[in-house]
Design a protein around this motif. Structure first.
Motif, PDB file in Angstrom:
ATOM      1  N   GLN A  16     -68.917 -27.612   4.551  1.00  0.00           N
ATOM      2  CA  GLN A  16     -68.008 -26.537   4.162  1.00  0.00           C
ATOM      3  C   GLN A  16     -68.650 -25.647   3.104  1.00  0.00           C
ATOM      4  OE1 GLN A  16     -64.489 -28.641   2.957  1.00  0.00           O
ATOM      5  NE2 GLN A  16     -63.624 -28.651   5.023  1.00  0.00           N
ATOM      6  N   LYS A  17     -69.324 -26.267   2.138  1.00  0.00           N
ATOM      7  CA  LYS A  17     -69.993 -25.514   1.078  1.00  0.00           C
ATOM      8  C   LYS A  17     -71.099 -24.641   1.659  1.00  0.00           C
ATOM      9  CE  LYS A  17     -72.617 -26.152  -3.171  1.00  0.00           C
ATOM     10  NZ  LYS A  17     -73.259 -27.098  -4.065  1.00  0.00           N
ATOM     11  N   ARG A  18     -71.900 -25.196   2.574  1.00  0.00           N
ATOM     12  CA  ARG A  18     -72.992 -24.431   3.193  1.00  0.00           C
ATOM     13  C   ARG A  18     -72.450 -23.289   4.051  1.00  0.00           C
ATOM     14  NH1 ARG A  18     -76.958 -28.031   6.232  1.00  0.00           N
ATOM     15  NH2 ARG A  18     -78.116 -26.098   6.302  1.00  0.00           N
ATOM     16  N   ARG A  22     -73.185 -19.350   3.397  1.00  0.00           N
ATOM     17  CA  ARG A  22     -73.731 -18.518   4.471  1.00  0.00           C
ATOM     18  C   ARG A  22     -72.826 -17.312   4.719  1.00  0.00           C
ATOM     19  NH1 ARG A  22     -74.871 -22.390   7.888  1.00  0.00           N
ATOM     20  NH2 ARG A  22     -72.803 -22.449   8.794  1.00  0.00           N
ATOM     21  N   SER A  23     -71.524 -17.511   4.686  1.00  0.00           N
ATOM     22  CA  SER A  23     -70.590 -16.404   4.891  1.00  0.00           C
ATOM     23  C   SER A  23     -70.702 -15.376   3.765  1.00  0.00           C
ATOM     24  CB  SER A  23     -69.155 -16.930   4.965  1.00  0.00           C
ATOM     25  OG  SER A  23     -68.991 -17.751   6.090  1.00  0.00           O
ATOM     26  N   LEU A  24     -70.819 -15.853   2.539  1.00  0.00           N
ATOM     27  CA  LEU A  24     -70.969 -14.935   1.410  1.00  0.00           C
ATOM     28  C   LEU A  24     -72.283 -14.171   1.487  1.00  0.00           C
ATOM     29  CD1 LEU A  24     -69.538 -17.087  -1.531  1.00  0.00           C
ATOM     30  CD2 LEU A  24     -68.526 -15.057  -0.485  1.00  0.00           C
ATOM     31  N   ALA A  25     -73.351 -14.841   1.911  1.00  0.00           N
ATOM     32  CA  ALA A  25     -74.640 -14.177   2.049  1.00  0.00           C
ATOM     33  C   ALA A  25     -74.574 -13.099   3.134  1.00  0.00           C
ATOM     34  CB  ALA A  25     -75.728 -15.197   2.376  1.00  0.00           C
ATOM     35  N   ALA A  27     -71.846 -11.476   4.093  1.00  0.00           N
ATOM     36  CA  ALA A  27     -70.999 -10.398   3.571  1.00  0.00           C
ATOM     37  C   ALA A  27     -71.787  -9.524   2.602  1.00  0.00           C
ATOM     38  CB  ALA A  27     -69.773 -10.983   2.887  1.00  0.00           C
ATOM     39  N   LEU A  28     -72.576 -10.130   1.747  1.00  0.00           N
ATOM     40  CA  LEU A  28     -73.398  -9.380   0.793  1.00  0.00           C
ATOM     41  C   LEU A  28     -74.432  -8.539   1.531  1.00  0.00           C
ATOM     42  CD1 LEU A  28     -74.135  -8.807  -2.157  1.00  0.00           C
ATOM     43  CD2 LEU A  28     -75.660 -10.767  -2.056  1.00  0.00           C
ATOM     44  N   ALA A  29     -75.080  -9.117   2.533  1.00  0.00           N
ATOM     45  CA  ALA A  29     -76.075  -8.378   3.309  1.00  0.00           C
ATOM     46  C   ALA A  29     -75.434  -7.193   4.032  1.00  0.00           C
ATOM     47  CB  ALA A  29     -76.754  -9.311   4.312  1.00  0.00           C
ATOM     48  N   LEU A  30     -74.246  -7.380   4.583  1.00  0.00           N
ATOM     49  CA  LEU A  30     -73.551  -6.299   5.261  1.00  0.00           C
ATOM     50  C   LEU A  30     -73.176  -5.196   4.276  1.00  0.00           C
ATOM     51  CD1 LEU A  30     -72.315  -5.184   7.855  1.00  0.00           C
ATOM     52  CD2 LEU A  30     -70.239  -6.461   7.305  1.00  0.00           C
ATOM     53  N   GLY A  31     -72.720  -5.575   3.089  1.00  0.00           N
ATOM     54  CA  GLY A  31     -72.381  -4.589   2.064  1.00  0.00           C
ATOM     55  C   GLY A  31     -73.593  -3.784   1.627  1.00  0.00           C
ATOM     56  N   VAL A  32     -74.709  -4.460   1.413  1.00  0.00           N
ATOM     57  CA  VAL A  32     -75.944  -3.776   1.024  1.00  0.00           C
ATOM     58  C   VAL A  32     -76.399  -2.831   2.137  1.00  0.00           C
ATOM     59  CG1 VAL A  32     -78.397  -4.132   0.530  1.00  0.00           C
ATOM     60  CG2 VAL A  32     -76.681  -5.525  -0.619  1.00  0.00           C
ATOM     61  N   PHE A  33     -76.283  -3.263   3.386  1.00  0.00           N
ATOM     62  CA  PHE A  33     -76.665  -2.435   4.521  1.00  0.00           C
ATOM     63  C   PHE A  33     -75.805  -1.170   4.582  1.00  0.00           C
ATOM     64  CE2 PHE A  33     -76.312  -1.426   9.109  1.00  0.00           C
ATOM     65  CZ  PHE A  33     -77.628  -1.051   9.327  1.00  0.00           C
ATOM     66  N   CYS A  34     -74.500  -1.313   4.357  1.00  0.00           N
ATOM     67  CA  CYS A  34     -73.603  -0.146   4.376  1.00  0.00           C
ATOM     68  C   CYS A  34     -73.956   0.831   3.260  1.00  0.00           C
ATOM     69  CB  CYS A  34     -72.149  -0.591   4.250  1.00  0.00           C
ATOM     70  SG  CYS A  34     -71.534  -1.421   5.718  1.00  0.00           S
ATOM     71  N   ILE A  35     -74.217   0.322   2.075  1.00  0.00           N
ATOM     72  CA  ILE A  35     -74.593   1.180   0.947  1.00  0.00           C
ATOM     73  C   ILE A  35     -75.914   1.876   1.241  1.00  0.00           C
ATOM     74  CG2 ILE A  35     -75.313   1.146  -1.478  1.00  0.00           C
ATOM     75  CD1 ILE A  35     -73.177  -1.067  -1.878  1.00  0.00           C
ATOM     76  N   LEU A  36     -76.855   1.163   1.829  1.00  0.00           N
ATOM     77  CA  LEU A  36     -78.145   1.753   2.189  1.00  0.00           C
ATOM     78  C   LEU A  36     -77.965   2.885   3.202  1.00  0.00           C
ATOM     79  CD1 LEU A  36     -81.246   1.613   1.967  1.00  0.00           C
ATOM     80  CD2 LEU A  36     -81.195   0.022   3.882  1.00  0.00           C
ATOM     81  N   LEU A  37     -77.153   2.666   4.230  1.00  0.00           N
ATOM     82  CA  LEU A  37     -76.899   3.716   5.213  1.00  0.00           C
ATOM     83  C   LEU A  37     -76.240   4.934   4.566  1.00  0.00           C
ATOM     84  CD1 LEU A  37     -75.684   1.853   8.417  1.00  0.00           C
ATOM     85  CD2 LEU A  37     -77.848   3.003   8.027  1.00  0.00           C
ATOM     86  N   PHE A  38     -75.311   4.702   3.666  1.00  0.00           N
ATOM     87  CA  PHE A  38     -74.645   5.801   2.960  1.00  0.00           C
ATOM     88  C   PHE A  38     -75.653   6.591   2.134  1.00  0.00           C
ATOM     89  CE2 PHE A  38     -72.226   7.425  -0.714  1.00  0.00           C
ATOM     90  CZ  PHE A  38     -71.340   8.250  -0.040  1.00  0.00           C
ATOM     91  N   ALA A  39     -76.520   5.898   1.424  1.00  0.00           N
ATOM     92  CA  ALA A  39     -77.515   6.560   0.585  1.00  0.00           C
ATOM     93  C   ALA A  39     -78.506   7.357   1.438  1.00  0.00           C
ATOM     94  CB  ALA A  39     -78.248   5.529  -0.268  1.00  0.00           C
ATOM     95  N   VAL A  40     -78.946   6.790   2.537  1.00  0.00           N
ATOM     96  CA  VAL A  40     -79.878   7.498   3.417  1.00  0.00           C
ATOM     97  C   VAL A  40     -79.206   8.729   4.017  1.00  0.00           C
ATOM     98  CG1 VAL A  40     -81.134   7.330   5.602  1.00  0.00           C
ATOM     99  CG2 VAL A  40     -81.306   5.502   3.912  1.00  0.00           C
TER     100      VAL A  40
END
Length: 54
Positions: A16-18, A22-25, A27-40
């Protein structure tokens, strides 16, 4: 309809912890990707995009 014959899967606390980590990682990767697309997108449109009349 037929009932599902397989019993529900029980995860150990470690699994459950793993899964949560993994889910948080993801979500973070998706958030960073969205911010990157917005900036580009803003960089490609140029600085004048915010100064146009609405």
């Amino acid at each position: 309809m037929m009932a599902d014959p397989t019993p529900p899967v029980r995860l150990t606390p470690e699994e459950q912890k793993r899964r949560r980590q993994r889910s948080l990682a993801l979500a973070l990767a998706l958030g960073v990707f969205c911010i990157l697309l917005f900036a580009v997108t803003l960089a490609k449109l140029g600085p004048g995009v915010l100064q146009r009349p609405m």
